[in-house]
Write an enzyme that holds these catalytic residues in place. Sequence first.
Site, short mmCIF file in Angstrom:
data_model
loop_
_atom_site.label_atom_id
_atom_site.label_comp_id
_atom_site.label_asym_id
_atom_site.label_seq_id
_atom_site.Cartn_x
_atom_site.Cartn_y
_atom_site.Cartn_z
N GLU A 90 -1.96 20.86 -12.67
CA GLU A 90 -3.01 20.36 -11.78
C GLU A 90 -4.07 21.40 -11.46
O GLU A 90 -5.25 21.08 -11.34
CB GLU A 90 -2.37 19.87 -10.47
CG GLU A 90 -1.63 18.56 -10.59
CD GLU A 90 -2.57 17.36 -10.75
OE1 GLU A 90 -3.79 17.52 -10.53
OE2 GLU A 90 -2.08 16.29 -11.15
N SER A 356 47.77 -7.84 15.68
CA SER A 356 48.97 -7.01 15.86
C SER A 356 48.73 -5.53 15.64
O SER A 356 49.69 -4.76 15.58
CB SER A 356 50.06 -7.49 14.88
OG SER A 356 50.49 -8.79 15.20
#
Length: 790
Positions: A90, A356
């Site tokens: 770039e 339970s």
Amino acid sequence: MRMNKLTRWHRLALALAVPALLIAALDLFVFPLPPGARPDPSGAGQSTLVVLAEDGTPLRAWASEDGALRHAITLAEVSPLYLQTLQHYEDRWFRVHPGVNPWALGRAAWQWARHGRIVSGGSTLTMQVARLLDRRAAGRSLSAKLRQILRALQLELHLSKDEILTLYLNHAPMGGMVEGVEMAARGYLGKPARELSQAEAALLTALPQSPSQLRPDRAPARAQAARDKVLTRMQTLGVWDAASMADAKLERVFAPPLRAQWLAPLAAERLRQEARQGTQPPGSVIRSTLDAGLQARLEQVLLDRLNTLPEKVSIAALVVENQTLQVRGYAGSADFSDLRRAAHVDMVRGLRSPGSTLKPFLYAMALDQGLIHSESLLIDAPQNFGGYAPGNFQADFSGPVSVSEALQRSLNVPAVDLLERLGPERFAAQLRQAGLRLRLPANASPNLSLILGGGSTNLEELVGAYTALARGGVAGKPRLRAEQPLVETRLMSEGAAYIVREILESGGRPGAPFRESEQRIAWKTGTSFGFRDAWAVGVTDRYTLGIWMGRPDGTPNPGHFGANSSAPLLRDLAAALGPQQLAPRHVPASVKPVPICWPLGLAEASTAPAHCLQRRLAWTLEGATPPTLPDRLQPGSLIEVAWVDAHRQQRLRPDCAAAAQASPERVELARWPALLQPWIEPAQRSPQERWPWGPGCAPRAPRGDALRIVGLEPGSQLRPAPGQHRIALKLQAVGAQEGLTWLLNGQLVGQSEKAGAPLLLELSRSGEQTLTAMDGRGRFGQIRFSVVSL
């Protein structure tokens, strides 16, 4: 002359100061730096809200006010390969130019003049940052380009090169709502930016050039072509060699949709809500305790199972590390995208009946209170507790059972019996103190139904309490963030935790061999009334795991219960967690194996041989061997006085005629609790109890013979009528009082408050059968018969 010289210097200083002041005024007041131009090391104000796993993997992100998904990072957190690619591709002169590249701008101006349009922008990285921060500098017009140049010069004036580069790393457009290299790396590649390969670094370098057209999740072919162009450029510049570039180009570009990258979305949402209520600033990072790899495996296990369930059934799961109490896996629902299953509802926190699953805590408390040891004799038979008559899940009864058997098989009647003796108020209070709060209906107080799911709790509290089994009896509150305080409370003693875990893991048999290749897991299931909730909770050396399955709207889900739905899923999840280091299991000093005797329940060493009708090996706490719980129907000792003749052939009564001639001897017999009499075979009784009665000496009210079944003769062989596959009988029990219960082979087949009510019995299987009738006083009648050709 001196005055003129000073005047000239003052004039020169003034000439320089006025433009400087003018530029400063323009810079500060007319043309100030755009918002977000100064990097914030904390990331707050730059990032969207991101929830991370413990290793930094993003779990879920929410767009910031500007609509971006952004995860702020520093230069040190980015792969050097990406920084190398970015600056060479770039802006090779980024480190030396003042924000603009005069040569590049001159080339762009000449191309514009020649072609009448902008061919190349000549933008530097600084100019791209200026365009990202200032929307008015983002166009392609001449005025926008001029503004972009001025902004670039301004940025270079105020910021260092590293600060400008950091702004680019965090604001570069990466497609859709995604901004910044870190969010792109996580979202598209599933890894942090610091781990990028050469091919991945090239891909993310190319992506900002045309974010909407190069997204790897939507246009993988175009993205791959753009990536290869960057790789070729790096080779041409001599930065990377040809061989590594050829290998990099072999990597295929592919990324799933961004939404599919979410992990633990409901856990992340929970942390976001907590941050809103606290001091968490907007646009920040929340780091959780979740293990990204474990979470991914957890969600895959749930998804695999979901296809076998009805469309409105959901699953929740929680995995907590025992040592730290940190949550490693969290799934509030099985498929966050499936609205049919109310997937947005977090069932880790949903209040439901635990069925339970509370029974292990009851037995642990009873151990600590000295009521039982692991092989204490309990009664699994029809009982009525002040109008509350519980039954077992399979509607059958086993008669005499040990604590280990009752807990492992999750029998209801023994648990209710034990809770009444311990006290439901004490039970609920001790659980509440340890972080498991049972919510009851309005104005209700704790009662015996608690042990079968009569209250409500959630998966998080349940798993937190179960960690006590692996933490020496100390329960804790699961933590989703490492900075949360460690909240611990003793729920049971270390010895009780060891014994209960042994029962749930291996049946509670001292000395039983253990195969080291097995995955050690102590687990318990639960099913709420009406099949609304199916639970399974398991404890391994490292983790405590919990599974809830059901419909979030509370609608029953018949056919799905803990044992057949949640337990297999729990085992699959435990296997998915991978092999765990098996820590040596040390028996606490307070726990010792002791031989005990039934029916008295005492240590064999302190029991007369004649009273030891059945020998067992029990885990005991502090060496205590408490006796069998008191008989509800026949109070008093389980040792009875009996009289026998001098030749020890007949039983007598001191006041009968035969006794006067036989010089009766007094002996002591160990008897079984009255409610167990129908299940006790003659061979299990004391020898003297099996002797015949002397003439005229039979007891006046024999408990076993006072109730008689009529309508079927003992020893009968029954055959169905031709063409039929069932046999129907009508039976009665003569002499019953205070209600009547019928059992066929231990399974409940009839119950009536009226003792004289008949039983309509249908037989549908062949073989030997045992029919028992019991009344409320513990008296029973029993016949055996057989059915053939069904």
